[in-house]
Motif scaffolding. Sequence first.
Motif, PDB file in Angstrom:
ATOM      1  N   GLU A  89       0.843  -1.217   0.000  1.00 28.89           N
ATOM      2  CA  GLU A  89       0.000   0.000   0.000  1.00 28.89           C
ATOM      3  C   GLU A  89       0.867   1.252   0.000  1.00 28.89           C
ATOM      4  OE1 GLU A  89      -4.255  -1.130   2.060  1.00 28.89           O
ATOM      5  OE2 GLU A  89      -2.544  -0.862   3.418  1.00 28.89           O
ATOM      6  N   LEU A  90       1.910   1.239   0.795  1.00 29.24           N
ATOM      7  CA  LEU A  90       2.806   2.401   0.837  1.00 29.24           C
ATOM      8  C   LEU A  90       3.433   2.636  -0.541  1.00 29.24           C
ATOM      9  CD1 LEU A  90       5.037   3.987   3.254  1.00 29.24           C
ATOM     10  CD2 LEU A  90       6.298   2.877   1.457  1.00 29.24           C
ATOM     11  N   MET A  91       3.891   1.547  -1.169  1.00 30.61           N
ATOM     12  CA  MET A  91       4.518   1.679  -2.494  1.00 30.61           C
ATOM     13  C   MET A  91       3.521   2.248  -3.513  1.00 30.61           C
ATOM     14  SD  MET A  91       6.788  -1.836  -2.301  1.00 30.61           S
ATOM     15  CE  MET A  91       7.283  -1.994  -3.989  1.00 30.61           C
ATOM     16  N   ALA A  92       2.292   1.747  -3.468  1.00 35.81           N
ATOM     17  CA  ALA A  92       1.266   2.227  -4.409  1.00 35.81           C
ATOM     18  C   ALA A  92       0.978   3.711  -4.190  1.00 35.81           C
ATOM     19  CB  ALA A  92      -0.014   1.402  -4.255  1.00 35.81           C
ATOM     20  N   VAL A  93       0.888   4.111  -2.930  1.00 35.32           N
ATOM     21  CA  VAL A  93       0.564   5.510  -2.627  1.00 35.32           C
ATOM     22  C   VAL A  93       1.707   6.439  -3.059  1.00 35.32           C
ATOM     23  CG1 VAL A  93       0.214   7.158  -0.740  1.00 35.32           C
ATOM     24  CG2 VAL A  93      -1.100   5.024  -0.793  1.00 35.32           C
ATOM     25  N   VAL A  94       2.930   6.065  -2.734  1.00 36.86           N
ATOM     26  CA  VAL A  94       4.079   6.915  -3.105  1.00 36.86           C
ATOM     27  C   VAL A  94       4.162   7.048  -4.630  1.00 36.86           C
ATOM     28  CG1 VAL A  94       6.613   7.083  -3.091  1.00 36.86           C
ATOM     29  CG2 VAL A  94       5.385   6.438  -1.005  1.00 36.86           C
ATOM     30  N   LEU A  95       3.943   5.952  -5.339  1.00 33.46           N
ATOM     31  CA  LEU A  95       3.979   6.011  -6.809  1.00 33.46           C
ATOM     32  C   LEU A  95       2.849   6.876  -7.362  1.00 33.46           C
ATOM     33  CD1 LEU A  95       4.906   2.301  -7.641  1.00 33.46           C
ATOM     34  CD2 LEU A  95       6.316   4.304  -8.132  1.00 33.46           C
TER      35      LEU A  95
END
Lengths: 257, 294
Positions: free
Chosen positions: A7-13
């Motif tokens: 989720e963190l990776m998706a949000v940052v991207l």
Amino acid sequence: MKYSPDELMAVVLSRELKDGEVGSPGGAYSEIPVSAVKLAQLTHAPNLVYICSTTGFICSARNADVPLFNSTTDYRNIYLAEAVFDMEQIFGFRRDFFFVGGIQIDKFGNINLIGIGDYPALKLRGPGTAGLAIASAISKRFYIYTRSHDRRVFVDRVQYRSGVGHFEGKGMREKLNLFGNGPEFVITPLAVLDFDEEKRMRIRSVHPGHTVEEVVENTGFDLVIPEKVPETEPPSSRELEILRDKVDKAGVLRKDV
Amino acid sequence: MERKEKVLSIEESVKMIKSGDIVAIGGNAMHNHPMALVREIIRQEKKDLTLIGGTASSIDIDLPIGAGCVKKTMASYIGFEWLGLAPNFRKYVKDGLVEVWECDESHIISGLYAASHDLPFMHTKGGIGTDLPRLNPDLKIFRDPINGEELIAVPPIKPDVAIILGQYGDVYGNIVHLGSVFLDLLIASATKRVEGKVIALVDRIIPHRNILSSPRSTTIPSFLVDAVVEAPFGAHPCSSHGLYSYDEPHLKEYIKACSDERTFKEYLDRYVYKTHTEYMETIGMERLRDLNFR
């Protein structure tokens, strides 16, 4: 609010994508980039268009009822499409961004999808280059993502170059007449790694709960470490709410937690 | 004189393929592969095939590799996406038993384009700055005559036979895809241009008048097709875009079966060495129906 590494990776991207851009989330293993694109569409980038590379589906519709699929090749992505192109046309127009993973990633952001070992009887045969050679040559920029931040993936030099990052450093992409700026950054479950002036990989930020030492320990080459390394801005409660209520209702990005 | 009807059985159509042929397979990743024909290729014991994926492949190439039918692969991706790497492909490459035409998606597209346009090569930027031209001597770096830029020339890819899958087709060989066409039209054009044969597997044969009532829906015209073969669920365990989904538990069962020789042989006995009707019965009609998109 608690969140998973995916989720963190998706949000940052998603924060990287701009309104009105056109790009592709990539084919295989694309839950993270597809979430990023859909989240951007539902927040700051309602005019963002993504193309499912192999199917030719032009997905411009924002429909929260369509679930997150494991692959952009899945037929059901058509429920978000407003047009369908032929596959051979896919590389024939502007592409602002794409996302890619890799078996190996090196300090200049080059990527190996071919395999490991002596050619041709490779000890580990990878899936192959897919469309990375062309996509990395014609896109304005791209993002590398991986769920494994370790020394097997992050190597000094990739054994086989499937996709061109910054090649062997500053100015090389220009010399090869490759379009665009190459990889913008690499995101892992531990950190965001961008590139310095010389195009060597550098720590941009470390995710909450992780340390610079941990990142260095798990990287197989010397990273550029700035004097002050900030913490990655965690997903806000609003970003997480939209992600969970409208993009990933089934919790695909949380299933491994 | 009557217009020629092109309907053949699975068995008859695959007889067009000879050992040593270059065979292009339509579809992509885990979708729209004419699996009922792939299984027949194994039953008819074709050997030394060169298999072209359009452009990404999974069980459509991995299964015939394991069954000993394949000499060489030409595909930019062979794998099972989130389910893992291609087990037989991995093993056969490691043991030096299968040759790989190392390439990018753009090279498959360029090679088929060159063949379909009767060109000596088609150029692409894809591959510049990579190791692909070093690993595949067919990919030649040259300087373009306009700006002197480095590009890659890809020679024509010339299939002897193409096997593709559409959801519907009429008896004359007009094919309809409900979802993505993938590279199927380019594969068919290239194959016919070099005087190869095109076999189209369809989930259902539809009346010719349906084609006439909506010619825009035809994705591959009849003159590019030599044989039409009807097989419901003919793409299983892959999906047929618009009709049914891939069978994930079956694909996992396949990958697991490949982990050793005995279980792989059991897989072949259970699913490959039987007619398509028996295959569907083995999978179970209820389970197949559950794969339908609603």
